[in-house]
Scaffold this motif. Structure first.
Motif, PDB file in Angstrom:
ATOM      1  N   SER A  13       8.600   3.969   6.316  1.00 35.43           N
ATOM      2  CA  SER A  13       8.745   3.231   5.063  1.00 35.43           C
ATOM      3  C   SER A  13       9.659   3.968   4.086  1.00 35.43           C
ATOM      4  CB  SER A  13       7.372   3.018   4.421  1.00 35.43           C
ATOM      5  OG  SER A  13       6.811   4.263   4.038  1.00 35.43           O
ATOM      6  N   SER A  14      10.197   3.204   3.129  1.00 36.83           N
ATOM      7  CA  SER A  14      10.998   3.827   2.077  1.00 36.83           C
ATOM      8  C   SER A  14      10.138   4.732   1.215  1.00 36.83           C
ATOM      9  CB  SER A  14      11.651   2.751   1.215  1.00 36.83           C
ATOM     10  OG  SER A  14      10.666   1.922   0.610  1.00 36.83           O
TER      11      SER A  14
ATOM     12  N   VAL B 208       0.823  -1.217   0.000  1.00 36.22           N
ATOM     13  CA  VAL B 208       0.000   0.000   0.000  1.00 36.22           C
ATOM     14  C   VAL B 208       0.856   1.266   0.000  1.00 36.22           C
ATOM     15  CG1 VAL B 208      -1.674   1.349   1.333  1.00 36.22           C
ATOM     16  CG2 VAL B 208      -2.046  -1.098   0.969  1.00 36.22           C
ATOM     17  N   PRO B 209       1.877   1.401   0.867  1.00 33.30           N
ATOM     18  CA  PRO B 209       2.694   2.635   0.820  1.00 33.30           C
ATOM     19  C   PRO B 209       3.327   2.873  -0.545  1.00 33.30           C
ATOM     20  CG  PRO B 209       3.163   1.387   2.811  1.00 33.30           C
ATOM     21  CD  PRO B 209       2.322   0.499   1.954  1.00 33.30           C
ATOM     22  N   ASP B 210       3.894   1.819  -1.130  1.00 33.09           N
ATOM     23  CA  ASP B 210       4.517   1.975  -2.445  1.00 33.09           C
ATOM     24  C   ASP B 210       3.481   2.325  -3.505  1.00 33.09           C
ATOM     25  OD1 ASP B 210       7.022   1.426  -1.455  1.00 33.09           O
ATOM     26  OD2 ASP B 210       6.937  -0.711  -1.941  1.00 33.09           O
ATOM     27  N   SER B 211       2.318   1.695  -3.426  1.00 34.56           N
ATOM     28  CA  SER B 211       1.292   1.963  -4.437  1.00 34.56           C
ATOM     29  C   SER B 211       0.788   3.397  -4.340  1.00 34.56           C
ATOM     30  CB  SER B 211       0.129   0.973  -4.288  1.00 34.56           C
ATOM     31  OG  SER B 211      -0.556   1.175  -3.068  1.00 34.56           O
ATOM     32  N   LEU B 212       0.662   3.912  -3.100  1.00 31.20           N
ATOM     33  CA  LEU B 212       0.229   5.301  -2.942  1.00 31.20           C
ATOM     34  C   LEU B 212       1.298   6.270  -3.449  1.00 31.20           C
ATOM     35  CD1 LEU B 212      -1.491   5.204   0.575  1.00 31.20           C
ATOM     36  CD2 LEU B 212      -2.590   5.388  -1.669  1.00 31.20           C
ATOM     37  N   TYR B 213       2.552   5.948  -3.174  1.00 32.71           N
ATOM     38  CA  TYR B 213       3.631   6.804  -3.677  1.00 32.71           C
ATOM     39  C   TYR B 213       3.629   6.823  -5.203  1.00 32.71           C
ATOM     40  CZ  TYR B 213       8.270   8.294  -5.048  1.00 32.71           C
ATOM     41  OH  TYR B 213       9.301   8.948  -5.665  1.00 32.71           O
TER      42      TYR B 213
ATOM     43  N   GLN C  67       1.700  13.570   1.234  1.00 33.56           N
ATOM     44  CA  GLN C  67       1.560  13.918   2.648  1.00 33.56           C
ATOM     45  C   GLN C  67       0.922  12.779   3.427  1.00 33.56           C
ATOM     46  OE1 GLN C  67      -0.657  17.552   2.348  1.00 33.56           O
ATOM     47  NE2 GLN C  67       1.164  18.823   1.945  1.00 33.56           N
ATOM     48  N   GLN C  68      -0.023  12.088   2.810  1.00 32.10           N
ATOM     49  CA  GLN C  68      -0.649  10.939   3.456  1.00 32.10           C
ATOM     50  C   GLN C  68       0.363   9.822   3.671  1.00 32.10           C
ATOM     51  OE1 GLN C  68      -3.772   9.101   1.247  1.00 32.10           O
ATOM     52  NE2 GLN C  68      -4.072   7.448   2.733  1.00 32.10           N
ATOM     53  N   VAL C  69       1.199   9.557   2.684  1.00 38.36           N
ATOM     54  CA  VAL C  69       2.208   8.506   2.808  1.00 38.36           C
ATOM     55  C   VAL C  69       3.147   8.815   3.967  1.00 38.36           C
ATOM     56  CG1 VAL C  69       4.159   7.395   1.672  1.00 38.36           C
ATOM     57  CG2 VAL C  69       2.084   7.858   0.376  1.00 38.36           C
ATOM     58  N   ILE C  70       3.583  10.078   4.064  1.00 46.45           N
ATOM     59  CA  ILE C  70       4.498  10.468   5.139  1.00 46.45           C
ATOM     60  C   ILE C  70       3.829  10.325   6.501  1.00 46.45           C
ATOM     61  CG2 ILE C  70       5.775  12.420   6.106  1.00 46.45           C
ATOM     62  CD1 ILE C  70       6.148  13.417   3.214  1.00 46.45           C
ATOM     63  N   ALA C  71       2.555  10.713   6.585  1.00 43.73           N
ATOM     64  CA  ALA C  71       1.850  10.689   7.864  1.00 43.73           C
ATOM     65  C   ALA C  71       1.512   9.268   8.313  1.00 43.73           C
ATOM     66  CB  ALA C  71       0.572  11.523   7.770  1.00 43.73           C
TER      67      ALA C  71
ATOM     68  N   ALA D 215       8.631  10.134  -0.645  1.00 46.32           N
ATOM     69  CA  ALA D 215       7.569  11.140  -0.671  1.00 46.32           C
ATOM     70  C   ALA D 215       8.067  12.473  -0.118  1.00 46.32           C
ATOM     71  CB  ALA D 215       6.364  10.645   0.133  1.00 46.32           C
ATOM     72  N   GLN D 216       8.870  12.405   0.966  1.00 43.17           N
ATOM     73  CA  GLN D 216       9.434  13.628   1.533  1.00 43.17           C
ATOM     74  C   GLN D 216      10.335  14.335   0.529  1.00 43.17           C
ATOM     75  OE1 GLN D 216       8.729  14.793   4.782  1.00 43.17           O
ATOM     76  NE2 GLN D 216       9.667  16.635   3.903  1.00 43.17           N
TER      77      GLN D 216
END
Length: 273
Positions: free
Chosen positions: A260-261, A226-231, A251-255, A266-267
């Motif tokens: 996560s990588s 999920v994190p990678d897919s959102l990025y 911003q959602q991925v960071i929060a 994302a940052q």
């Protein structure tokens, strides 16, 4: 006889004087209005019109004008060619970066074909392809009409993944789509959904890639992809020119996934936007 000779002599002497008398005398001051020499219009081939002289352009002048126009047109065409070459180079570079990114992700763990472990990360704000939040369990994959067979599913998934490694992205996209239709609840389904997005992105199908990445968080909300897919979804939105949506997803991925990588990437991307 003497009288005749005298008459002929007088007549002969008088002929030059008569000839000179027949030549008209021209007053230069009267004809040229100022005594200029040569007179106006001398040496021209044009015709008088309204008191002026219009001389047509010479053949050399017309040739010069044509050459000048050709040079201007050639310069314009060269500029267009340079712009096209720059655009082609940019597209090639983007394509190369996508291939390299895909190769890195394949080497990172997708090539083994093992299903990714699920994680309960408390994801309550997954984002759809349009950038709007949705509930993580808003849509679940339909039940397969075929009974589950992990060994068979793995063979099917590995065959699709082999097409990625072979760089046959069209067939890989078809294979992953077919896999998801046939085994929507497979332990490999989350990975297949993610790699379908990667394949479509590499092909340049931004719409298809965005839909595939969004479905990872919609259909498999606890999956570790999920994190990678959102990025990657944020990357698609940025490529589509939707900067605001891309920022919101990053911003959602960071929060939600701070360790996560994907959050680190994302940052970095947020600082560039």
């Amino acid at each position: 006889m003497r009288t005749c000779r005298r008459a002929l002599t007088i007549l002969t002497l008088s002929l030059p004087l008569a000839a000179w008398a027949a030549v008209p005398v021209v007053d230069d001051n009267a004809s040229n209005g100022g005594g200029s020499y040569p007179p106006a219009g001398y040496g021209t081939t044009g015709a008088y019109a309204g008191g002026g002289v219009t001389a047509p352009a010479s053949a050399q002048g017309e040739l010069f004008m044509q050459l000048q126009q050709m040079q201007d047109e050639l310069g314009r065409l060269r500029g267009m060619v340079e712009e096209q070459q720059n655009e082609i180079q940019r597209l090639k570079q983007e394509g190369l970066e996508r291939y390299q990114d895909l190769d890195r992700r394949i080497a990172a763990g997708g090539a083994s074909g093992a299903p990714a472990a699920n994680q309960d990360s408390g994801n309550t704000g997954a984002i759809n392809a349009g950038g709007a939040p949705v509930q993580p369990a808003a849509q679940q994959p339909a039940a397969s009409t075929e009974p589950g067979d992990p060994a068979k599913e793995k063979l099917y998934y590995d065959a699709a993944f082999d097409l990625i490694k072979a760089k046959d992205f069209d067939k890989a996209s078809q294979a992953f789509s077919a896999f998801l239709r046939k085994y929507p609840q497979s332990q490999y389904a989350g990975n297949a959904q993610y790699w379908l997005g990667e394949v479509n992105l590499t092909k340049g199908d931004l719409q298809g890639a965005g839909q595939a990445f969004a479905k990872v968080s919609q259909l498999y909300p606890t999956h570790n992809k999920v994190p990678d897919s959102l990025y990657k979804l944020a990357d698609v939105e940025q490529r589509l020119g939707h900067s605001d949506k891309a920022k919101g997803i990053l911003q959602q991925v960071i929060a939600q996934y701070p360790g996560s990588s994907a959050a680190q990437l994302a940052q970095r991307d947020l600082q560039r936007l």
